[in-house]
Design a protein around this motif. Structure first.
Motif, PDB file in Angstrom:
ATOM      1  N   GLU A 184       0.822  -1.207   0.000  1.00 24.91           N
ATOM      2  CA  GLU A 184       0.000   0.000   0.000  1.00 24.91           C
ATOM      3  C   GLU A 184       0.860   1.263   0.000  1.00 24.91           C
ATOM      4  N   HIS A 185       1.966   1.201   0.727  1.00 18.74           N
ATOM      5  CA  HIS A 185       2.871   2.363   0.775  1.00 18.74           C
ATOM      6  C   HIS A 185       3.488   2.640  -0.588  1.00 18.74           C
ATOM      7  N   LYS A 187       2.346   1.890  -3.547  1.00 18.72           N
ATOM      8  CA  LYS A 187       1.378   2.106  -4.621  1.00 18.72           C
ATOM      9  C   LYS A 187       1.537   3.477  -5.273  1.00 18.72           C
ATOM     10  N   GLN A 188       1.826   4.487  -4.479  1.00 21.91           N
ATOM     11  CA  GLN A 188       1.920   5.865  -4.983  1.00 21.91           C
ATOM     12  C   GLN A 188       3.071   6.079  -5.960  1.00 21.91           C
ATOM     13  N   TYR A 189       4.038   5.149  -5.945  1.00 27.32           N
ATOM     14  CA  TYR A 189       5.225   5.321  -6.781  1.00 27.32           C
ATOM     15  C   TYR A 189       5.171   4.520  -8.084  1.00 27.32           C
ATOM     16  N   GLU A 192       2.535   5.702 -14.117  1.00 33.84           N
ATOM     17  CA  GLU A 192       1.168   5.835 -14.613  1.00 33.84           C
ATOM     18  C   GLU A 192       0.800   4.730 -15.604  1.00 33.84           C
ATOM     19  N   SER A 195      -0.179   1.718 -13.480  1.00 37.83           N
ATOM     20  CA  SER A 195      -1.009   1.913 -12.287  1.00 37.83           C
ATOM     21  C   SER A 195      -2.323   1.132 -12.334  1.00 37.83           C
TER      22      SER A 195
END
Length: 264
Positions: A184-185, A187-189, A192, A195
């Motif tokens: 989850e941590h 995921k932001q990286y 695109e 994703s």
């Protein structure tokens, strides 16, 4: 009992514990059944996994000339972000590259010596985790080709390791991590382009290795120099044989060596 054959990566079965097999041309050894027995390893000669000649192994089981020619040793194998088959662009052998690169790939987290990110073909889960000696692992992303997996790994390794410390892994000097939280941590990286392939709901996989005694100070066996070695087998983890005197032997890094194996 004596066996002889060219070393290749050990075959495995995902059981509890993992089952390990050394497979030769006309025979195989279930290494789990060899635990507690004294084994002698003897260097016989080289046999390149491509040309079959008795020439010194350069890397990955290939002699030097084959290593720089065969598609199995191209740069994109170790660096998936260099894959170009999705662009219909050849590196060494486009047919082979399409076969390997244009299939589902997994970006994963594995914990062997520490949490690391990696890439493998979907068909190689959980084999890849076993080969790395990971005691727990989880998928993060499932993408349709190797290139997308590669650029995702490149992005994520800015925030998590992409290496395993083999000594720490073999000493079992490890701790459990919450890989769902790691997923989850990170995921932001994720880039695109990849994703939409993020895996929202899954749980980590746990692996148990057949080891009765872990080495405190593992020392690597160089069979090409020592020519023969005798020791009591006490475990198998990753692609390593572990012996009672803390000697360890990496089967994967010795692919292409023809060895004699005597079991007492």
């Amino acid at each position: 009992m004596t066996y002889q054959g060219v070393l290749t990566k050990m075959n495995t079965e995902f059981l509890d514990p993992i089952q390990y097999y050394l497979v030769f041309e006309s025979d195989f050894i279930n290494l789990n059944q060899m635990l507690g027995k004294t084994i002698t390893l003897e260097f016989v000669k080289y046999q390149c996994l491509n040309c079959g000649l008795n020439k010194p192994i350069y890397r990955q089981g290939f002699c030097k000339s084959c290593f720089f020619d065969v598609p199995q040793a191209a740069d994109w194998v170790m660096r998936p972000e260099l894959s170009t088959a999705h662009l219909d662009k050849e590196d060494r052998d486009l047919a082979y590259e399409k076969k390997v690169q244009l299939q589902p790939h997994i970006v994963y987290l594995a914990n062997s010596s520490n949490v690391k990110v990696g890439v493998t073909r979907k068909s190689q889960v959980p084999t890849r985790w076993i080969d790395q000696g990971a005691h727990e692992a989880i998928e993060i992303v499932e993408v349709p080709n190797r290139y997308l997996a590669g650029i995702t790994e490149v992005a994520l390794k800015e925030h998590v390791s992409d290496k395993t410390n083999w000594r720490t892994m073999l000493k079992n000097d490890i701790k459990d991590e919450n890989l769902v939280e790691w997923r989850e941590h990170l995921k932001q990286y994720i880039p695109e382009e990849a994703s939409e392939y993020f895996i929202e709901n899954n749980t980590e996989t746990n692996l148990q290795f057949p080891v009765t005694k872990y080495p405190e100070k593992p020392k690597s066996l160089n069979l090409e120099k020592t020519k023969n070695y005798t020791g009591k087998l006490v475990g198998v983890k990753g692609q390593y044989l572990i012996f009672e005197d803390q000697t360890v032997f990496n089967i994967r890094s010795n692919e292409g060596l023809v060895v004699g194996i005597t079991v007492n």
